[in-house]
Design an enzyme around this catalytic site. Structure first.
Site, PDB file in Angstrom:
ATOM      1  N   ARG A 249     -21.257  18.782  76.336  1.00  0.00           N
ATOM      2  CA  ARG A 249     -19.619  19.077  76.445  1.00  0.00           C
ATOM      3  C   ARG A 249     -18.877  19.316  77.326  1.00  0.00           C
ATOM      4  O   ARG A 249     -17.845  19.141  78.133  1.00  0.00           O
ATOM      5  CB  ARG A 249     -18.841  20.356  76.160  1.00  0.00           C
ATOM      6  CG  ARG A 249     -19.692  21.409  74.969  1.00  0.00           C
ATOM      7  CD  ARG A 249     -19.002  20.681  73.307  1.00  0.00           C
ATOM      8  NE  ARG A 249     -19.864  21.459  72.511  1.00  0.00           N
ATOM      9  CZ  ARG A 249     -20.845  20.864  71.769  1.00  0.00           C
ATOM     10  NH1 ARG A 249     -21.528  19.985  72.687  1.00  0.00           N
ATOM     11  NH2 ARG A 249     -21.222  21.243  71.058  1.00  0.00           N
TER      12      ARG A 249
ATOM     13  N   SER B  19     -13.591  26.462  68.166  1.00  0.00           N
ATOM     14  CA  SER B  19     -14.289  26.828  69.409  1.00  0.00           C
ATOM     15  C   SER B  19     -13.767  26.714  70.841  1.00  0.00           C
ATOM     16  O   SER B  19     -13.151  25.968  71.215  1.00  0.00           O
ATOM     17  CB  SER B  19     -16.284  26.516  69.666  1.00  0.00           C
ATOM     18  OG  SER B  19     -16.246  26.296  68.329  1.00  0.00           O
TER      19      SER B  19
ATOM     20  N   GLU C 104     -13.686  25.532  76.283  1.00  0.00           N
ATOM     21  CA  GLU C 104     -13.657  24.316  75.628  1.00  0.00           C
ATOM     22  C   GLU C 104     -12.219  23.540  75.848  1.00  0.00           C
ATOM     23  O   GLU C 104     -12.140  22.442  75.056  1.00  0.00           O
ATOM     24  CB  GLU C 104     -14.128  24.673  74.834  1.00  0.00           C
ATOM     25  CG  GLU C 104     -15.252  22.979  73.811  1.00  0.00           C
ATOM     26  CD  GLU C 104     -16.129  23.356  73.036  1.00  0.00           C
ATOM     27  OE1 GLU C 104     -16.327  23.014  72.156  1.00  0.00           O
ATOM     28  OE2 GLU C 104     -16.976  24.103  72.573  1.00  0.00           O
TER      29      GLU C 104
END
Length: 281
Positions: free
Chosen positions: A159, A206, A276
């Site tokens: 990520r 998410s 995120e």
């Protein structure tokens, strides 16, 4: 390009939360980005894709939002190479792969973001990351130049990519696929998402990154936070790493949820969760 002033940015976020913006520019074609940055009136520029992981403040935003959703061309270059513009989505790419009998990223099916957004953060799911099949990307760099960068020349992690640190704009990505589209895998992923993810209310997917060796959803659940409601925002019962807009959630409602989650997980497990999603104030 199309230019709008005082646009309601809640219409450009999957969370359906957000105040007005000074200016919204919709690019088409990609070369217009050069004109945007050459205009000295355009300061504090924020690049916006499909808004699937963006949380906007309710307040007025004195920013220039540059939207890339119209840059959505998908081109077969031959020899299993496919060039995908930043605004294309995974549904369109998956359909293209099916038509061409290409395989490689079926596990990402159902992620609602743009290709540019996925490349920016090295998005992934179910053991697959977008960079697994990328060979190069095209960016608008800090020197206001459009250039191509090979995958091996980029720093990429979970990520996280070098693109974020250098604030580049992703214009396209070129993939190298294998032959043999896996329709069964796409069906399996679709069923998994429908069974595990709350898809009936606005959310940003998410919310927190998974800490190394663990899952944010498990930590949140262990803190007893499933179903918690603040204002009109809720931690989803079905998947506690999702925050839902129950109808009229405010920016503060959602921020208060995020603050509660981070505080609870830190106190119980000593783990600092990292968002995120991207928060724009």
């Amino acid at each position: 390009m199309k230019i709008f002033t005082n646009q309601e940015m809640k219409n450009y976020s999957n969370m359906r939360v957000g105040g007005k913006a000074k200016k919204l520019i919709i690019l088409e074609p990609k070369e217009e980005i050069i004109d945007v940055y050459n205009d000295k009136e355009n300061t504090d520029i924020f690049i916006l894709g499909n808004g699937t992981n963006i949380l906007f403040t309710d307040e007025y935003m004195d920013k220039i939002f540059v939207c890339t959703k119209k840059l959505n061309k998908i081109e077969d270059l031959g020899k299993n190479l496919v060039k995908v513009e930043t605004g294309a989505n995974l549904k369109d790419l998956t359909d293209f792969m099916k038509d061409k009998n290409y395989t490689g990223i079926e596990s990402l099916f159902g992620i609602p973001g743009s290709i540019g957004g996925l490349v920016y953060m090295n998005g992934g799911a179910f053991g697959t990351e977008i960079f697994d099949k990328i060979v190069s990307i095209e960016v608008f760099d800090e020197n206001h130049q459009i250039r191509e960068i090979k995958k091996e020349d980029l720093k990429v992690a979970y990520r996280k990519t070098e693109i974020q640190d250098k604030n580049w704009l992703v214009l396209s990505a070129t993939f190298k696929f294998d032959n043999g589209f896996d329709a069964a895998r796409v069906k399996e992923i679709k069923e998994l998402r429908e069974s595990k993810h709350p898809l009936d209310k606005p959310s940003l997917g998410s919310t927190f990154k998974n800490p190394e060796g663990d899952f944010a959803a498990r930590l949140i659940s262990e803190c007893g936070l499933k179903g918690t409601i603040i204002g009109n925002a809720q931690i989803a019962e079905k998947h506690p790493n999702f925050v839902l807009n129950l109808g009229n959630a405010t920016f503060k409602d959602i921020i208060d949820i995020l603050t509660l989650v981070k505080k609870s997980v830190l106190e119980k497990f000593g783990i600092k969760l990292e968002e995120e999603i991207i928060i724009v104030r």
